[in-house]
Every structure is written in structure tokens, then in C-alpha cells.
Design a protein around this motif. Structure first.
Motif, PDB file in Angstrom:
ATOM      1  N   GLY A 105     -30.780 -14.948 -15.709  1.00 27.24           N
ATOM      2  CA  GLY A 105     -30.047 -16.344 -15.348  1.00 27.24           C
ATOM      3  C   GLY A 105     -29.196 -16.369 -14.267  1.00 27.24           C
ATOM      4  N   ARG A 108     -24.584 -17.218 -15.390  1.00 31.14           N
ATOM      5  CA  ARG A 108     -23.858 -16.351 -16.474  1.00 31.14           C
ATOM      6  C   ARG A 108     -22.547 -16.269 -16.275  1.00 31.14           C
ATOM      7  NH1 ARG A 108     -26.586 -10.910 -15.939  1.00 31.14           N
ATOM      8  NH2 ARG A 108     -26.659 -11.380 -13.661  1.00 31.14           N
ATOM      9  N   ILE A 128     -24.584 -11.279 -20.638  1.00 38.01           N
ATOM     10  CA  ILE A 128     -25.089 -12.644 -21.152  1.00 38.01           C
ATOM     11  C   ILE A 128     -26.449 -12.886 -20.647  1.00 38.01           C
ATOM     12  CG2 ILE A 128     -24.767 -15.077 -20.693  1.00 38.01           C
ATOM     13  CD1 ILE A 128     -21.943 -14.749 -20.535  1.00 38.01           C
ATOM     14  N   ILE A 130     -29.436 -15.702 -20.221  1.00 32.21           N
ATOM     15  CA  ILE A 130     -29.573 -17.186 -20.447  1.00 32.21           C
ATOM     16  C   ILE A 130     -30.970 -17.448 -20.738  1.00 32.21           C
ATOM     17  CG2 ILE A 130     -29.453 -19.491 -18.989  1.00 32.21           C
ATOM     18  CD1 ILE A 130     -26.768 -17.959 -19.129  1.00 32.21           C
ATOM     19  N   THR A 131     -31.016 -18.349 -21.649  1.00 27.26           N
ATOM     20  CA  THR A 131     -32.589 -18.229 -22.377  1.00 27.26           C
ATOM     21  C   THR A 131     -32.999 -20.018 -22.401  1.00 27.26           C
ATOM     22  OG1 THR A 131     -31.455 -18.631 -24.481  1.00 27.26           O
ATOM     23  CG2 THR A 131     -31.975 -16.521 -23.949  1.00 27.26           C
ATOM     24  N   TYR A 285     -28.169 -19.391 -24.543  1.00 27.70           N
ATOM     25  CA  TYR A 285     -28.110 -18.061 -24.041  1.00 27.70           C
ATOM     26  C   TYR A 285     -27.721 -17.231 -25.395  1.00 27.70           C
ATOM     27  CZ  TYR A 285     -23.263 -19.610 -25.445  1.00 27.70           C
ATOM     28  OH  TYR A 285     -22.011 -20.223 -25.768  1.00 27.70           O
ATOM     29  N   GLN A 322     -30.838 -24.890 -15.481  1.00 25.01           N
ATOM     30  CA  GLN A 322     -29.413 -24.026 -15.433  1.00 25.01           C
ATOM     31  C   GLN A 322     -28.586 -24.795 -14.564  1.00 25.01           C
ATOM     32  OE1 GLN A 322     -29.647 -19.678 -15.552  1.00 25.01           O
ATOM     33  NE2 GLN A 322     -31.858 -19.977 -15.013  1.00 25.01           N
TER      34      GLN A 322
END
Ligand SMILES: Cc1ncc(COP(=O)(O)O)c(C=O)c1O
Length: 452
Positions: A105, A108, A128, A130-131, A285, A322
Motif C-alpha cells: 500500500g 501506510r 500495516i 492496506i487491503t 487495512y 488509496q
């Protein structure tokens, strides 16, 4: 010889004309496709769609009136401006938004700052991931943790269907920790973990939502959060703490997340921007700061290892999405708690209104609706109503068709049996007038059904 997985070309069942197409035998497909539980959400939304005029308490959709196109543009511009201000060359700024991006990501740092400000969770960006929504965070975390058929996931029951569904997709056995009338009891987690281990299996992790759970609305008191960490230590469990609704409590009544109390990295924290920003972004996340030690003695945070799983599921979370969330975080001074206060007040207002309308329509002295009870959450999107009769999809259909009100039958959220006469009311997406009218219609449905 095993039976064939496909049916030879011929006449497919129920169809008149012979076809050259092969058909698949459902009994040979994965339960992720065939198990009726996997279809529960679709059935629920289909019923709601069939009756568009019904007031729907069936979903956990956020309130729509604050959505504004101009916000999207402003957030995106802010994200891009911040990258330029940091001295990033223009081609890298462009790449961050337009190109394939790093799997873990590009926001983060911003999420780490937000977690420190809003939740007193102090972590580093490399812990972290990110999803693509919190749902992917759940799937990826489960994939990384569960190795053998003897590895068992404990989950509070009733439970968010995305967790049990993801476990089913991954063939992970699930053991329920039944919620009590007051919510999850950590001693029950200990008892189930003990039982699983005594049966020669390994309880790996326990899924919980400490704040305003979906579906029950329950929250864990501070003492239970602390005790849960002790139980995790005693039974060598990880805790999967899911927290999409935590910001939506009354002002000044915030409790620390379990992750914020976690000194020994027992907690993997699962976050979502679906309710605090908007679900259309599909950004969530996870925080997984547990060091994973390799054979050569080097260690990397579990989040970095889980990025390998994500890379094979969604490659990376959409850069545009994002960027929009990153801009929102920057504009809010990295505090969604502050930025969502107006929204939180609205949801708390809806909760109070729903409770007041229930009290008005189901007074204790009313014999006809005797047996109608509800819980009193302190925030979030949901509450539960117990009815004097069983409720299922056909009952929902009657309610939507004949009385113009939809809701979710609780039985679909249970691991195994449970909730036969309980409905979940989600009030987050409605207007106040819809809440009033909806509870009025619900009362009519319950009266009509109680007579029969
Ligand atoms: C408890 C819980 N966890 C996770 C999710 C999924 O979140 P996302 O939309 O970010 O995938 C939801 C969505 O409703 C939820 O209620």
C-alpha cells in the motif's frame, strides 16, 4: 472409480433441448460455492431489492446524505499535492495514482498516524497492510495463520458472515464462542480454547469485535478487553480484532481497543474505511506487528509476510482509492474520530430514536406484543429485537411485501443453530422519518404475525 465431476454433453437437468455444453456437478464443487450459508447475504439483498418501497433495516450501509462528489476530487488533489510538496518527482506522483503499486500500500504512513491519533495504537508503517476492504484483510490474515485441518478458528457467535464465509473458503474449521445476553465473556473463550486443545487440535486465533459488534451491537467492557488478552496469553491464542464501527459511539465514551491494550502483540487489528469514509473506495487495512522469524534469524513484521498472500489475491489495493482515502486522512489532520463526529452523532441519534420508537410501539403492558424485547447497544449500526415467533427469509418476505419493512434474520449470523426468533435492525442508512415509519411498520408486522 470416482464419479465424474462433469456431466457428459446431453440434456441439462430441467431443460428441453439437448446441449453440447458440459454441466458441473454441484456435489463436486467447493462448499464455498455450494453451502447455503454462503448464499445468505445474496438472499437477503435480493429480498430487499424485490421490495424497493420497503423501509430497509436489513443492511449495514452507511448514511448517504453526506456523500459528495466534490469531496472525492478535493481528497485526490490533496493527496497529489502532498506528494509534490514532499519533493516527489512528477513521474512518481503519477505512478502512485495510475500505476500498479506496492502490494502493501501507499498510505501506510497516513494510517499509522491516524491509528496513533484516534486509537492510541502506536505502530510502524511496515506493520500495516492496506487491503481491498476489511474483508480482504480478514481473508489474508486467516490464510497466513491457518496451516493444518487441526488449526481451529474461534469466533464469537453470532458473527459477521464475512468471517465465517472466509473461513469456509479456506477450509478452516470454526468453533463458536456463544455470546451471552451481555455479550462475549472471555471465560467462554478460555473454555472453548481448552476444549479444542483437549481434543488434540490447535486453537489458533479468536475473532472478536470489541466495539458495537455486527450483528449484535454488543461492546466489551474494559475489564473484559483486559481479561481477553490474559486468556489469549494463557491459551496461546492470537486475537483478530475487527473494528469497523468503533468511532460511532457517544462523544467521550470511547474505550481503548484491545490492540491499544496489547503489550505482547497478541492482537492482529482489522480496519475498514467503509463506514468512516465510504464503502465505494473498498479500502481497509490490517495491523500485524508480530515479528516473523526466518531460518536465518532475520525477522519481518507479519504484515509484510501477509503481503505475499494479498499479491496473489488482488495484487495491490487500487491506487486511486488509496489516494482518495489518503487525501481524506490528510485533510482530517489524521483523525477520523474528529472528522466523523457529526456522522457519529447522527448514528447515535438514530440508535436513540430506534430505541424510543421500539419502547413506544411495544409497551411492556401490551399483551399482544408480549415477548418483544431488544438490547440496548451504546453505539454502532445495529440492535437486536426478539420476537414471539420464528423469523426467517419467508417471514422477511412477508414483512417486506405486506408491511413494507425489511430487516435481517439473525439465524444467518450464527455458527450452527441460534437466533431463530431474533431480527437484526440496521438503522444507519435511514433518515429519521424512515426510522419512525419503519418501526411503526415493524410493529404492525409483529402484531400480525403474533396473532397467527
Ligand atoms: C464486522 C465487519 N467486519 C468487516 C466488514 C467488511 O468491511 P469492508 O467493507 O471494509 O470490507 C464489515 C462490513 O459490513 C463488518 O460489519
Amino acid at each position: 472409480m470416482t464419479s465424474p465431476r462433469t456431466t457428459a454433453p446431453g440434456t441439462p437437468p430441467g431443460q428441453g433441448t439437448p446441449s453440447l455444453a458440459v454441466s458441473l456437478d454441484a456435489t463436486h464443487l467447493h462448499p464455498g460455492v455450494t453451502d447455503p450459508v454462503m448464499d445468505s447475504m445474496r438472499l437477503l439483498s435480493e429480498t430487499a431489492f424485490r421490495y424497493p418501497d420497503a423501509i430497509s433495516f436489513a443492511s449495514g450501509r452507511p448514511y448517504e446524505e453526506f456523500f459528495a462528489f466534490e469531496d472525492l476530487h478535493r481528497y485526490l488533489d490533496r493527496f497529489v499535492a502532498d506528494l509534490r510538496d514532499r519533493g516527489l518527482p512528477e513521474e512518481r506522483v503519477k505512478r502512485a495514482v495510475f500505476q500498479y503499486g506496492p502490494t502493501n500500500g501507499v498510505i501506510r504512513d497516513a494510517v499509522a498516524r491516524m491509528l496513533a491519533t484516534d486509537e492510541s495504537i502506536h505502530t510502524t508503517p511496515d506493520s500495516i497492510l492496506i487491503t481491498h476492504g476489511c474483508q480482504e484483510a480478514i481473508l489474508v490474515a486467516l490464510r497466513g495463520l491457518f496451516v493444518s485441518p487441526d488449526d481451529v478458528l474461534l469466533t464469537v457467535s453470532p458473527c459477521y458472515v464475512g468471517v465465517t464465509g472466509a473461513a469456509k473458503l479456506l477450509d478452516i474449521p470454526v468453533e463458536a464462542v456463544p455470546e451471552r445476553a451481555y455479550g462475549l465473556d472471555p471465560e467462554d473463550v478460555a473454555a472453548v480454547a481448552h476444549r479444542v486443545r483437549s481434543a488434540g487440535k490447535r486453537p489458533v486465533a479468536c475473532y472478536v469485535t470489541a466495539d458495537f459488534a455486527n450483528p449484535s451491537g454488543h461492546s466489551l467492557p474494559l475489564s473484559a478487553r483486559r481479561r481477553l488478552l490474559e486468556v489469549a496469553e494463557e491459551h496461546d491464542l492470537l486475537i483478530l480484532e475487527d473494528n469497523p464501527y468503533g468511532l460511532f459511539g457517544r462523544a467521550g465514551e470511547q474505550l481503548p481497543t484491545i490492540k491499544a491494550l496489547d503489550d505482547s502483540r497478541r492482537v492482529i487489528y482489522l480496519g475498514s474505511f467503509a463506514k468512516t469514509a465510504f464503502p465505494g473506495a473498498r479500502v481497509g487495512y490490517l495491523v500485524a506487528d508480530q515479528p516473523v522469524v526466518s531460518a536465518d534469524g532475520s525477522a519481518r513484521p507479519f504484515a509484510e509476510e501477509l503481503a505475499k498472500v494479498k499479491s496473489m489475491v488482488t495484487v495491490n489495493t487500487a491506487g486511486i482509492a488509496q489516494a482518495v482515502i489518503g487525501g481524506l486522512l490528510a485533510e482530517s489532520g489524521y483523525s477520523l474520530r474528529a472528522a466523523t463526529r457529526r456522522l457519529a452523532d447522527l448514528y447515535v441519534g438514530h440508535l436513540d430514536l430506534t430505541l424510543a420508537c421500539l419502547a413506544e410501539h411495544f409497551p411492556p403492558e401490551d399483551f399482544a406484543t408480549h415477548g418483544v424485547r431488544w438490547n440496548v447497544p451504546t453505539g454502532g449500526f445495529f440492535l437486536l429485537v426478539e420476537t414471539p415467533f420464528d423469523v426467517d427469509i419467508p417471514a422477511l418476505e412477508r414483512s417486506a411485501r405486506d408491511h413494507g419493512v425489511a430487516w435481517a434474520p439473525m439465524r444467518m449470523f450464527y455458527v450452527g443453530e441460534g437466533g431463530a426468533n431474533v431480527i437484526r435492525l440496521g438503522f444507519s442508512s435511514l433518515t429519521r422519518d424512515e426510522v419512525r415509519e419503519g418501526i411503526h411498520r415493524l410493529a404492525e408486522f409483529i402484531r400480525a404475525s403474533s396473532k397467527g
